[in-house]
Design an enzyme around this catalytic site. Structure first.
Site, PDB file in Angstrom:
ATOM      1  N   GLU A 141       0.822  -1.215   0.000  1.00  0.00           N
ATOM      2  CA  GLU A 141       0.000   0.000   0.000  1.00  0.00           C
ATOM      3  C   GLU A 141       0.857   1.265   0.000  1.00  0.00           C
ATOM      4  OE1 GLU A 141      -3.039   0.368  -0.590  1.00  0.00           O
ATOM      5  OE2 GLU A 141      -3.722  -1.703  -0.445  1.00  0.00           O
ATOM      6  N   TYR A 154      -6.521   5.946   5.090  1.00  0.00           N
ATOM      7  CA  TYR A 154      -6.688   4.953   4.033  1.00  0.00           C
ATOM      8  C   TYR A 154      -5.807   3.733   4.290  1.00  0.00           C
ATOM      9  CZ  TYR A 154      -5.661   2.355  -0.120  1.00  0.00           C
ATOM     10  OH  TYR A 154      -5.436   1.307  -0.973  1.00  0.00           O
ATOM     11  N   ASP A 199      -9.504   5.524  -1.055  1.00  0.00           N
ATOM     12  CA  ASP A 199      -8.401   6.135  -1.796  1.00  0.00           C
ATOM     13  C   ASP A 199      -8.967   6.819  -3.032  1.00  0.00           C
ATOM     14  OD1 ASP A 199      -9.080   4.033  -3.461  1.00  0.00           O
ATOM     15  OD2 ASP A 199      -7.023   3.348  -3.760  1.00  0.00           O
TER      16      ASP A 199
END
Length: 365
Positions: free
Chosen positions: A50, A133, A151
């Site tokens: 991520e 997020y 996101d």
């Protein structure tokens, strides 16, 4: 007692969202891409992926992710890695503070969480480089927590579905969409799958640049932007400030089989990375001779290199480049005064992290 009231959520047409989970999950089960971080969604692998995927395309991340995990397979190895090795592993991904925060967070995990990455949303928010997020992605994908990971992909899909004209760059818009999606999530594997399904839809169908592939979208029949033929109008973003432009003359200084590098300041743009020496402005050959002579260099030859342009978030560099062959060895005093490191190609390939902005001038080597 405070008179402050929570800001109301004025997102339009949110009733649509109560109908999308089932078709979205069904589509995802049949169409999801095979990606290395999905094969074993541990907290560490989800976290690294991520962070890498911020500001970077999936196709570009795959090779970096596999190389990074091969060198640093767990949080303990990340916490102990040297800064130079970390930057070399990150070289080419850009936004290097992401890597620095990874190491800082790993050290906190080792020292304060007994080496176990927390799966609780609010605990993850305490770690450097982890925002709402990323915390939601880690806690839901690795731990099944019922948090929507909102996101850019999710913002784009939801604003098109609901004809939401709120500015998605504002935190309140992100929080409102997060709050609106929250009731769709239940604790367990479906939370993980639902977050990944939203991301996948935005990345592959409801795409950011160019026309979305509405004919292949499982949510097209719910989508108000599709119904009104106005998908190109969404999402709404405030205009970005114009980037500052700078002119640089980059010097590929060669002494025998060594090339001159210098380390950038520990603060600011490209902090702590290694660069080719450069001078402000676009200089002519005569000016380069003069500038180098003033710094104690004896120049044998100067050859022009192709110009290059590099874009950062707030700055653009217009660069001219020259390969400079030096005639004589310098004294130690001269080297120290110019803050130079003389590196072999082996060093450049495997040891020093050189940002993409300077890689343009190394390609021919």
């Amino acid at each position: 007692m405070s008179d402050h009231k929570p800001e109301e959520n004025h997102l339009p047409n949110t009733a649509i969202l109560s109908s999308v989970s089932e078709p979205l999950l069904r589509w995802y089960k049949n169409r999801a891409r095979v990606l290395p971080w999905r094969e074993e969604p541990s907290a560490y692998r989800v976290w690294i992926s991520e962070i890498m995927l911020q500001q970077t395309r999936v196709a570009a991340v795959i090779a970096y992710f596999e190389r990074f995990l091969s060198a640093l397979p767990d949080v303990a190895s990340l916490a102990a890695v040297s800064d130079d090795q970390l930057m070399k592993l990150w070289q080419g991904l850009g936004y290097y503070n992401r890597a620095r925060n990874l190491k800082k967070a790993a050290q906190i995990v080792v020292n304060e969480y007994h080496g176990q990455i927390p799966l609780e949303f609010h605990e993850l928010l305490k770690l450097p480089g982890i925002g709402r997020y990323t915390a939601a992605a880690i806690s839901s994908i690795a731990g099944g927590a019922p948090f929507p990971a909102v996101d850019g992909n999710v913002l784009r899909v939801v604003t098109r579905l609901t004809l939401c004209r709120e500015d998605i760059l504002k935190d309140r818009t992100k929080r409102h969409i997060e709050e609106t999606l929250r009731p769709l999530y239940t604790k367990g594997p479906l939370s993980s799958m639902l977050n990944q399904a939203w991301m996948e839809l935005g990345a592959t169908v409801c795409i950011p640049n160019g026309a979305p592939h509405c004919a292949h979208c499982p949510l097209a029949r719910f989508c108000l932007a599709h119904d009104n033929d106005c998908t190109a109008e969404f999402p709404i973003k405030q205009a970005k400030k114009k980037r500052r432009r700078e002119q640089l003359t980059v010097l590929l200084l060669r002494r025998g089989d060594k090339i001159a590098l210098r380390q950038r300041s520990s603060k600011g743009l490209l902090a702590g990375l290694y660069e080719l020496p450069h001078l402000p402005g676009h200089l002519r050959v005569k000016e380069i001779f003069s500038a180098l002579a003033a710094r104690g260099f004896s120049v044998a030859e100067v050859r022009a290199l192709p110009p290059a342009h590099h874009v950062f978030t707030h700055i653009e560099w217009d660069m001219t480049g020259f390969q400079v062959t030096l005639r004589a060895k310098m004294s130690n005093d001269q080297q120290i005064s110019n803050h130079l490191i003389w590196a072999s190609m082996e060093d450049i390939l495997h040891r020093y992290s050189i940002p993409a902005a300077f890689q343009y001038f190394l390609h021919d080597l």
